[in-house]
Design a protein around this motif. Structure first.
Motif, short mmCIF file in Angstrom:
data_model
loop_
_atom_site.label_atom_id
_atom_site.label_comp_id
_atom_site.label_asym_id
_atom_site.label_seq_id
_atom_site.Cartn_x
_atom_site.Cartn_y
_atom_site.Cartn_z
N SER A 233 0.82 -1.21 0.00
CA SER A 233 0.00 0.00 0.00
C SER A 233 0.86 1.26 0.00
CB SER A 233 -0.95 -0.02 1.19
OG SER A 233 -1.90 1.00 1.08
N ARG A 234 1.29 1.73 1.16
CA ARG A 234 2.16 2.90 1.28
C ARG A 234 3.19 2.63 2.36
NH1 ARG A 234 0.74 3.99 -3.00
NH2 ARG A 234 -0.21 5.91 -3.82
N GLY A 235 4.43 3.05 2.09
CA GLY A 235 5.53 2.75 2.99
C GLY A 235 5.35 3.31 4.37
N GLY A 236 4.71 4.49 4.48
CA GLY A 236 4.56 5.15 5.77
C GLY A 236 3.62 4.45 6.73
N LEU A 237 2.93 3.41 6.28
CA LEU A 237 2.10 2.62 7.19
C LEU A 237 2.95 1.87 8.21
CD1 LEU A 237 -0.45 1.06 4.66
CD2 LEU A 237 -0.83 3.03 6.17
N ILE A 238 4.22 1.67 7.87
CA ILE A 238 5.11 0.86 8.70
C ILE A 238 6.25 1.70 9.26
CG2 ILE A 238 6.89 -0.94 8.56
CD1 ILE A 238 5.08 -2.55 6.79
N ASP A 239 6.48 1.58 10.55
CA ASP A 239 7.68 2.11 11.19
C ASP A 239 8.79 1.08 10.94
OD1 ASP A 239 9.78 2.74 12.88
OD2 ASP A 239 8.51 3.32 14.56
N THR A 240 9.68 1.39 10.03
CA THR A 240 10.67 0.40 9.58
C THR A 240 11.55 -0.06 10.73
OG1 THR A 240 10.67 1.54 7.44
CG2 THR A 240 12.37 -0.12 7.81
N HIS A 241 11.92 0.83 11.63
CA HIS A 241 12.76 0.42 12.77
C HIS A 241 12.03 -0.60 13.64
CE1 HIS A 241 16.00 3.29 12.05
NE2 HIS A 241 15.08 4.19 11.76
N ALA A 242 10.73 -0.42 13.83
CA ALA A 242 9.95 -1.37 14.62
C ALA A 242 9.91 -2.74 13.94
CB ALA A 242 8.53 -0.84 14.83
N LYS A 251 9.61 -12.17 16.12
CA LYS A 251 8.17 -11.95 16.19
C LYS A 251 7.60 -11.92 14.77
CE LYS A 251 5.58 -10.94 19.06
NZ LYS A 251 4.47 -11.69 19.76
N ILE A 252 8.31 -11.27 13.86
CA ILE A 252 7.95 -11.28 12.44
C ILE A 252 8.77 -12.36 11.75
CG2 ILE A 252 7.94 -9.95 10.29
CD1 ILE A 252 7.61 -7.42 11.98
N GLY A 253 8.08 -13.34 11.21
CA GLY A 253 8.77 -14.46 10.57
C GLY A 253 8.99 -14.27 9.10
N TYR A 254 8.20 -13.40 8.47
CA TYR A 254 8.30 -13.14 7.04
C TYR A 254 7.87 -11.68 6.81
CZ TYR A 254 7.25 -18.21 7.17
OH TYR A 254 7.19 -19.55 7.47
N LEU A 255 8.58 -10.99 5.94
CA LEU A 255 8.21 -9.61 5.61
C LEU A 255 8.27 -9.43 4.09
CD1 LEU A 255 7.60 -6.66 6.50
CD2 LEU A 255 10.09 -6.29 6.49
N GLY A 256 7.16 -9.02 3.52
CA GLY A 256 7.10 -8.74 2.08
C GLY A 256 6.69 -7.30 1.85
N LEU A 257 7.53 -6.54 1.16
CA LEU A 257 7.28 -5.12 0.93
C LEU A 257 7.34 -4.80 -0.56
CD1 LEU A 257 9.62 -3.49 3.65
CD2 LEU A 257 7.17 -4.03 3.87
N ASP A 258 6.35 -4.08 -1.03
CA ASP A 258 6.42 -3.49 -2.37
C ASP A 258 6.54 -1.98 -2.27
OD1 ASP A 258 6.32 -3.73 -5.27
OD2 ASP A 258 4.32 -2.83 -5.16
N VAL A 259 6.54 -1.48 -1.05
CA VAL A 259 6.65 -0.04 -0.78
C VAL A 259 7.59 0.13 0.41
CG1 VAL A 259 4.40 0.64 -1.71
CG2 VAL A 259 4.55 -0.20 0.64
N TYR A 260 8.14 1.35 0.51
CA TYR A 260 9.11 1.63 1.57
C TYR A 260 8.98 3.10 1.93
CZ TYR A 260 13.74 2.51 3.64
OH TYR A 260 14.76 2.90 4.47
N HIS A 288 17.17 -12.94 5.64
CA HIS A 288 16.85 -13.98 4.64
C HIS A 288 15.35 -14.14 4.43
CE1 HIS A 288 15.27 -17.07 7.42
NE2 HIS A 288 16.08 -16.50 8.30
N ASN A 289 14.56 -13.66 5.38
CA ASN A 289 13.10 -13.82 5.32
C ASN A 289 12.38 -12.53 4.93
OD1 ASN A 289 13.93 -12.68 7.73
ND2 ASN A 289 12.44 -13.76 9.00
N VAL A 290 13.08 -11.67 4.22
CA VAL A 290 12.51 -10.42 3.73
C VAL A 290 12.56 -10.41 2.20
CG1 VAL A 290 12.80 -7.91 3.60
CG2 VAL A 290 13.07 -9.09 5.80
N MET A 291 11.46 -10.03 1.58
CA MET A 291 11.43 -9.83 0.13
C MET A 291 10.91 -8.44 -0.15
SD MET A 291 9.80 -12.03 -2.96
CE MET A 291 11.33 -12.93 -3.08
N ILE A 292 11.66 -7.70 -0.96
CA ILE A 292 11.28 -6.33 -1.33
C ILE A 292 11.22 -6.22 -2.85
CG2 ILE A 292 11.85 -3.88 -1.15
CD1 ILE A 292 13.50 -4.55 1.35
N THR A 293 10.13 -5.69 -3.35
CA THR A 293 10.01 -5.35 -4.76
C THR A 293 9.82 -3.84 -4.87
OG1 THR A 293 7.63 -5.87 -4.69
CG2 THR A 293 9.11 -7.60 -5.48
N GLY A 294 10.14 -3.28 -6.03
CA GLY A 294 10.23 -1.84 -6.18
C GLY A 294 8.96 -1.14 -6.60
N HIS A 295 7.89 -1.30 -5.82
CA HIS A 295 6.60 -0.66 -6.09
C HIS A 295 6.09 -1.05 -7.48
CE1 HIS A 295 4.09 2.96 -4.58
NE2 HIS A 295 3.35 2.22 -5.38
#
Length: 337
Positions: A233-242, A251-260, A288-295
């Motif tokens: 959706s939008r990167g600002g929904l997430i506090d990246t440091h948190a 606590k987070i086992g998998y993270l998938g981001l298309d926004v930052y 290793h359990n993070v996947m990021i795509t470029g919007h």
């Protein structure tokens, strides 16, 4: 009528030229972002067409108005980068594309889920190297898992339907429940309940003052251990440091981001021959359990065609004096007289 299309790529030029057979609109493509440094060239345009990472803050809106621009045409759904109050005060129309192939983003969100879960990227690389060992590729069965959908607008609605098709128990949080989703088997719950019960959480809400850093240290702490978190959706929904803290604690086992949150400095450009200076982004890439795509969630041919068609239609509407449309965020000045 001259239109300046900022943050323009080759694919923008192709789809807009195809969708614009009329000689009434003269399209000019500017690869640079619109911001305080580039707004000076807008004196030649009647309309500026902007994308998600263009800066349309109050200062830029003022400069646009001073240059004689009459219409800010967003070629996207989100508008958190536009000062709508200032646009209204200066008499500029603002339009957007509220619905363009919501299935495109929904399918990308689910693609992130499946890739993270079944480790498709790792399996692909292993097989390319002749390694067919399955160690470390264990996933989980989606059917029977609880998937939490935050925001059930067009995209969240489409995502929920896909997840129901997988056999997931779908719980949703939205101030405006959709009866169609309830009838299909989804359940609306409180946000706290969604955080506590979901194996997968996928975000599909707009970015505003209420949703900024919706995912933070406190909300991460309420999630199930090993939760999968997806944001298209939008990167600002997430506090990246948190989220980084959540990944480190597992606590987070998998993270998938298309926004930052700071994507305007990175996305939609080639940085492969540079040293990326964003240490927070680089830290995310170490997991290793993070996947990021470029919007790229929106990036299907069908969606591009619809975006171009709707954007040009919005420009025609404003030029023709139409003052009422669901695509207007700020109506043309005529509607206020």
């Amino acid at each position: 009528m001259k239109v300046g299309i900022f943050s323009a790529k080759a694919y923008d030029e192709a789809v807009f030229n195809s969708a614009n057979p009329s000689s009434e609109i003269e399209l000019h493509y500017i690869p640079a972002h619109l911001d305080c440094d580039t707004v000076a060239i807008c004196s030649q345009f009647d309309v500026v067409c902007v994308f998600v990472n263009d800066d349309v803050s109050a200062a830029v809106v003022d400069a646009l108005a001073n240059h004689g621009v009459k219409h800010i045409a967003l070629r996207c759904a989100g508008y958190n980068n536009v000062d709508l109050e200032q646009a209204k005060a200066r008499g500029l129309a603002v339009s957007h594309v509220p619905a363009y192939s919501p299935e495109a983003v929904a399918e990308h969100a689910v693609a992130l889920m499946l890739t993270l879960n079944r480790k498709m990227n790792k399996a692909y690389n292993r097989v390319r190297e002749g390694n067919f060992d399955l160690t470390g590729l264990t996933g989980f069965t989606m059917a029977g898992k609880t998937a939490g959908v935050v925001g059930t607008g067009n995209i969240g609605h489409a995502t929920a339907h896909i997840l129901l098709g997988f056999g997931c128990k779908v719980v949703c949080f939205d101030p405006y429940p959709k009866q169609e989703l309830i009838d299909a088997g989804a359940q609306y719950v409180t946000f706290d309940h969604l955080l506590e019960q979901s194996d997968i959480i996928t975000l599909h809400c707009p970015l505003n003052e209420q949703s900024y850093h919706l995912i933070n240290d406190q909300t991460v702490a309420r999630m199930r251990d090993g939760v999968m978190l997806i944001n298209t959706s939008r990167g600002g929904l997430i506090d990246t440091h948190a989220v980084i803290n959540g990944l480190k604690s597992r606590k987070i086992g998998y993270l998938g981001l298309d926004v930052y949150e700071m994507e305007s400095e990175l996305f939609f450009r080639d940085h492969s021959f540079e040293i990326i200076q964003d240490d927070v982004f680089e830290r995310l890439l170490t997991f290793h359990n993070v996947m990021i795509t470029g919007h790229q969630g929106f990036f299907t041919q069908e969606a591009l065609d619809q975006i171009a068609s709707t954007t040009l239609n919005n420009i025609h509407k404003v030029a023709g004096g139409e003052t009422e449309s669901p695509t207007f965020l700020v109506a043309p000045p005529e509607s206020h007289t």
